[in-house]
Scaffold this motif. Structure first.
Motif: not given
Length: 490
Positions: A44-60, A62-67, A101-106
């Motif tokens: 869970i905190p590792a996922a939060l670290a990814a969320y904060f880093a993606a937000e700082a990079a301007g990545r929002r 998306r539905l598939w990312t959340l899935t 997949l959540a981290l890279h998208g595609g």
């Protein structure tokens, strides 16, 4: 991999560093005694670290990312619920794949298949990126991060000193602390340090990947050279006719009964079922590969070619589904004769998933294949989650206990090798067979229990059952040997 690299990662946020620190500390404290709910607590905190880093990079998100993210965390519930290692391992590996997949998208096949490589690459770049951000924020000990770290150190010292004093003053309080707080002994320091380092490095790799993912969608897969209609269609039409002939025989067997077939082939009921299943499983897998390569080399000059491709491959897919049903039916026959095992339930699950993939391919032929890679990945992950949640060892035990009630035959040796998840079903056996089946599990579970965070619900429930109704120490083992039969691997 520079051609696939996104823009350089944004500077690391303070929130990301705190989440990384929490991941490292929880890894150090919780992961040394086994895997259960602690794996989810660390993720869970590792996922939060990814969320904060993606937000700082301007990545929002998306539905598939959340899935993918929610699915990956959901898969980590399996080790918390099940004592058996094999579904938990499968769930863990699948969770890593969904996390990538959540981290890279595609949405392409390269993006779905190559995602984990990007996370491995970030194991080198992530710690460097995190250290640079830490130095920028520490401000020589005067920055906010430096103040926070000093506060944490002082807090830890106070808890350690006063906690030790209170524990030595009251036995009940000491017992409470032993249940809630991990035991960090001097002898275990190297292991805990290693877990801390791994937790920090892993979470930094995850965060850096979220901030600057590799763009696997940019991988160009050369299109296959279209073939002429005759060259392409003739082999597939002949294969389709072969499928139709086989399915016609299966229908005739179903109508005429198996006794006639067994008489003609000089086989037993179980031999007929076992011989056919593995070949049909291979047929299903090869059919999927044939369809993939057929699509790659399919003629595509116009509407007539598209109609031809859809007609031929659609018919082949429909007949392949009948083969899937025949394979599952044969395994059901074999299980009815010799009982259910881990191998048998696993291959049936794979066969059913391959059938679902064929259905998805048929749907892609109607509505387009743009969504197909992610749909295949999603169904695979959903299948692994369902497989773990249904508790395969419990299903195996329940089926074999019911078989014993119907036929009087029971594979005692195999039952003894099952995990604690099987205890509730084995507890329904009559004595002395119940005690014979549960004695080895009771001996294993009678050893020192793991801490709460490293104990699965399946193990805890088994301990409760065996504590309330322990196996009889005076069980007549000769009677059990007569009742049990070693048929699991026939």
């Amino acid at each position: 991999m520079a051609e696939f690299q996104a823009e350089p990662a944004a500077p690391v946020r303070t929130a990301t560093l705190w989440a990384v620190l929490a991941t490292g500390v929880l890894s150090m404290l919780l992961l040394g005694d086994g895997l259960a709910v602690n794996l989810l607590l660390v993720a869970i905190p590792a996922a939060l670290a990814a969320y904060f880093a993606a937000e700082a990079a301007g990545r929002r998100p998306r539905l598939w990312t959340l899935t993918w993210a929610i699915g990956g965390l959901a898969l980590l519930i399996v080790p918390a619920l099940r004592d058996a290692d094999w579904p938990s391992f499968l769930a863990g590996v699948t969770a890593v794949a969904l996390g990538s997949l959540a981290l890279h998208g595609g949405r392409t096949w390269p993006a779905v298949l190559l995602g984990p490589i990007g996370v491995l690459n970030a194991l080198v770049t992530g710690p460097t990126w995190g250290w640079r951000g830490l130095r920028e924020r520490s401000g020589g000990g005067r920055g906010k991060l430096g103040v926070g770290l000093r506060a944490l150190v002082v807090t830890a010292i106070l808890l350690l000193v006063f906690g030790a004093l209170f524990a030595s003053a009251d036995a009940a309080f000491a017992d409470l602390l032993s249940d809630l707080v991990p035991d960090v002994s001097v002898s275990g320091v190297p292991k805990h340090v290693l877990l801390l380092v791994l937790g920090l490095a892993g979470s930094l790799a995850v965060a850096h990947t979220a901030a600057a993912p590799l763009r696997w969608d940019r991988v160009q897969v050369p299109a296959g050279r279209p073939r002429g209609r005759f060259e392409w269609a003739l082999p597939l039409i002949v294969l389709t006719v072969l499928f139709a002939a086989f399915n016609a025989v299966q229908l005739a067997v179903l109508v005429g009964g198996y006794d006639t077939v067994l008489e003609k082939t000089d086989q037993t009921y179980a031999q007929y079922a076992r011989q056919g299943f593995w070949q049909l499983l291979l047929v299903t897998l090869l059919t999927v590969l044939v369809i993939v390569f057929a699509l790659r080399w399919a003629p595509r000059d116009g509407a007539r070619d598209r109609t031809l491709v859809r007609g031929v491959l659609g018919t082949l897919c429909a007949l392949a589904l009948v083969v899937v049903a025949s394979a599952v039916r044969r395994m059901d026959m074999y299980v009815g004769e010799y009982g259910l095992t881990r191998l048998r339930i696993s291959v049936v699950a794979v066969e059913l998933w391959l059938g679902l993939v064929i259905v998805l391919i048929m749907a892609a032929g109607v509505w387009g294949a743009r969504w197909l890679p992610r749909a295949v990945a999603a169904t695979a992950a959903a299948g692994v989650l369902a497989f773990g949640l249904m508790s395969p060892d419990a299903v195996i035990a329940e089926r074999n206990v019911q078989r014993y009630a119907d036929t009087g035959r029971f594979d005692l040796d195999y039952a003894r090798d099952l995990s604690a998840d099987a205890v509730p079903a084995l507890d329904k056996l009559a004595e002395p067979l119940r005690s014979c089946a549960l004695q080895s599990l009771a001996d294993q579970l009678g050893e020192d229990a793991s801490p709460w965070y490293a104990t699965s619900w399946g193990e805890a429930r088994a301990r409760d059952i065996l504590r309330d109704r322990p196996p009889s120490k005076g069980a007549d083992w000769s009677v059990c040997a007569d009742l049990g039969e070693s048929t699991a691997y026939r």
